[in-house]
Every structure is written in structure tokens, then in C-alpha cells.
Enzyme design. Sequence first.
Site, short mmCIF file in Angstrom:
data_model
loop_
_atom_site.label_atom_id
_atom_site.label_comp_id
_atom_site.label_asym_id
_atom_site.label_seq_id
_atom_site.Cartn_x
_atom_site.Cartn_y
_atom_site.Cartn_z
CB THR A 144 89.72 -29.12 -75.43
OG1 THR A 144 89.81 -29.66 -74.84
CG2 THR A 144 88.44 -30.84 -75.29
CG ASP A 204 89.33 -44.46 -72.89
OD1 ASP A 204 89.55 -44.08 -72.20
OD2 ASP A 204 88.64 -42.88 -72.93
CD GLN A 250 97.23 -40.71 -64.52
OE1 GLN A 250 97.61 -41.70 -63.97
NE2 GLN A 250 95.75 -40.83 -64.78
CG HIS A 301 92.75 -40.94 -74.68
ND1 HIS A 301 93.19 -41.56 -74.71
CD2 HIS A 301 91.90 -39.54 -74.27
CE1 HIS A 301 91.53 -42.25 -75.19
NE2 HIS A 301 91.00 -40.57 -75.57
CD GLN A 341 96.55 -34.35 -74.86
OE1 GLN A 341 97.32 -34.93 -76.49
NE2 GLN A 341 96.92 -35.15 -74.06
CE1 TYR A 392 103.71 -31.96 -60.20
CE2 TYR A 392 101.83 -30.65 -58.84
CZ TYR A 392 102.86 -31.44 -59.27
OH TYR A 392 103.56 -32.18 -58.14
N GLY A 393 98.20 -31.52 -63.29
CA GLY A 393 96.60 -32.33 -62.79
C GLY A 393 96.91 -33.39 -61.93
#
Length: 329
Positions: free
Chosen positions: A84, A191, A28, A108, A86, A25-26
Site C-alpha cells: 500500500t 499469492d 524481509q 511481490h 510502494q 528495513y522490516g
Amino acid sequence: MTKVYYDKDVDVNILKNKTVAIIGYGAQGRAQALNLKESGIKVIVAELKGTANYEQAKKDGFEPKDASGACAEADVIHILTQDTIQPKVYEESIKPNLKAGKALGFSHGFNIRFGQIVAPEDIDVYMVAPKGPGTLVREMYEQKKGVPCLFAVHQDATKNARNIALAYAKALGGTRAGVLETTFKEETETDLFGEQVVLCGGVTALVQKGFETLVEAGYQPQIAYFECLHELKLITDLIYSKGIAGMRHVVSDTAEYGDLTRGKRIITDQTKKEMKKILAEIQSGEFAQEWISENKAGAPKFKALRAQEKEHPIEKVGQKLREMMPWIK
């Protein structure tokens, strides 16, 4: 020409009978969770108890769960933690709760592209990547507008993954602006290239070397800061809103002539050769393996470089000058 998908092209109802778990819940994660919820989708939020993000989720009306609990309940699991983190979250909390027919989503493609996460074959794997920060994704949605998105399907177990991805993009507000199809490979490689060669690596190196050149020639560091860093925002804002040609139309003729006659002396064919070398490192997985190994070792090189760059004179000068500019805050 690439097809662009808009509201009229996408049916969001495919998500209306599903539960979506937002993992992280950052900025994004918050934007996506709220937009989905307000689009009529049932949303569960996963966040670490005791963190600021956990408290923010509660303020926003969610009842945050741990990742395992959220994934167990969800039909669609969308992971929005840092790249890193995930793989660890996936192995510990997501993988044990995957059942045939569920969907795993990303914003991403790094961990799928470079094999750090390998989903079971009976799981849909898709990506929806808004081309803007979370704050903008939320702001545009609230204004009944949207931020353009990319979407991709890596694995289509149910033969419905594409529709799920597009519906997710629509629920974020993306189809209000337009959604384009890509692949995990293309999104990830471009990206990384953009970050390393232009947006972060290229720009910061150019700013620092320009600053150093003026200071070494005897000019005041404060003046060098204004000319090489501070005024960069003016130019990037113009390029952002009007394109390169539009920026050149707005600046003075002197600035435009200097741009047209001197710019290619700085960014040369040799620079482009190095860009191609960096792209090859990304495509081959060399950069990814370097970054993965760096993190497994505790990131000693990364931490040392970060500390070293913070000591650059431009940082010391800039800190004092920004105190003179309250509008920045």
C-alpha cells in the site's frame, strides 16, 4: 518440467560492481540487506529516521538514508515496503532518481501487476520472492543454507535483467535451496488466491465456524478452542514437513478415516465454485481495485472488519488459554 536454478547455475559477480538500495528495513528488508552484504554486495539501506527499523539498521552496521538519497546512489533499487505504501514511495523518491540502465526490484508483484507502478521503458524490472519470512531467510543464510525463491522479469531494458534477478537470488542464499522462474502475473495472482482462499481467509473462517458449532451445541468454549484452533498447529506442521499423505500416516487411524470420509462434506464442490469466483476477481483486477480504493478512502471497511473480528469469542477464550502456555511465547 520447471527448471530449478542452483548455485552452480548462477554467477553472482554481475552484482559485485553495483550498489543495491534496500528500501524498507522490516523483517524481509533486514534479512535481504544483511544477506546481500555478507555475499559481498555493496548495500545501502533506506528507512525513516526515528523508527525502530532505522535504529535496527544502525545496530546492524548500516548508515540508513532517506529513500531519495539511497535511490540516487544505487544501480539496483529493491523495494520492500508494504504494497500500500510502494506507489507513494515510488512516485516521491524512486522515480525521480531512475536513470537508464538501472534496475527496479520487488519481492511481490502486486503494484506492477495492477499498474500502480509503471517504470520507464529504459529500466529493468525484476522480482525475487523468497518463499519464507525474513527471519527464516536470515536464519537459513547464517546456517549456510537457503530459502527457495521465485524470480521473474517484467521489463528487460538492458538484456541483463534475468541475470541480475538470479544473481540477487543467489546473494540472498536462494540458489542453495533452489530458485524457480515465474511471472509477475502468476506470482501475484496465486499469492492473493492462497491468502484469501486457504492460508488466511479459508483457515480462519473454518476455525471460527468449527468453534461456533461446538459452543452452540453446548460444549465448553475452552474445549472448542483446543480442538478447532490450538491443535491446528500440530496438523499444519505435519503437512508442512511431510505433505498431506505424510500427515495422514502420522495421525491416528480414527483421525485419518474421519478426514477421508468427512472432509469433502465441508469443502464441497460449491466451495470450489466460490474459490473460482474469487480467483476470477483477482485475475480481473476487481479485488485489487477494491483494495486500492479502500486505502484511498482511509480504509473504513477494513478497520471496521478488523475491529469486529477482534471481538469474536474465540479471541477472548484464546487470550486466557494462551496465558497457560508459556512455551508459546
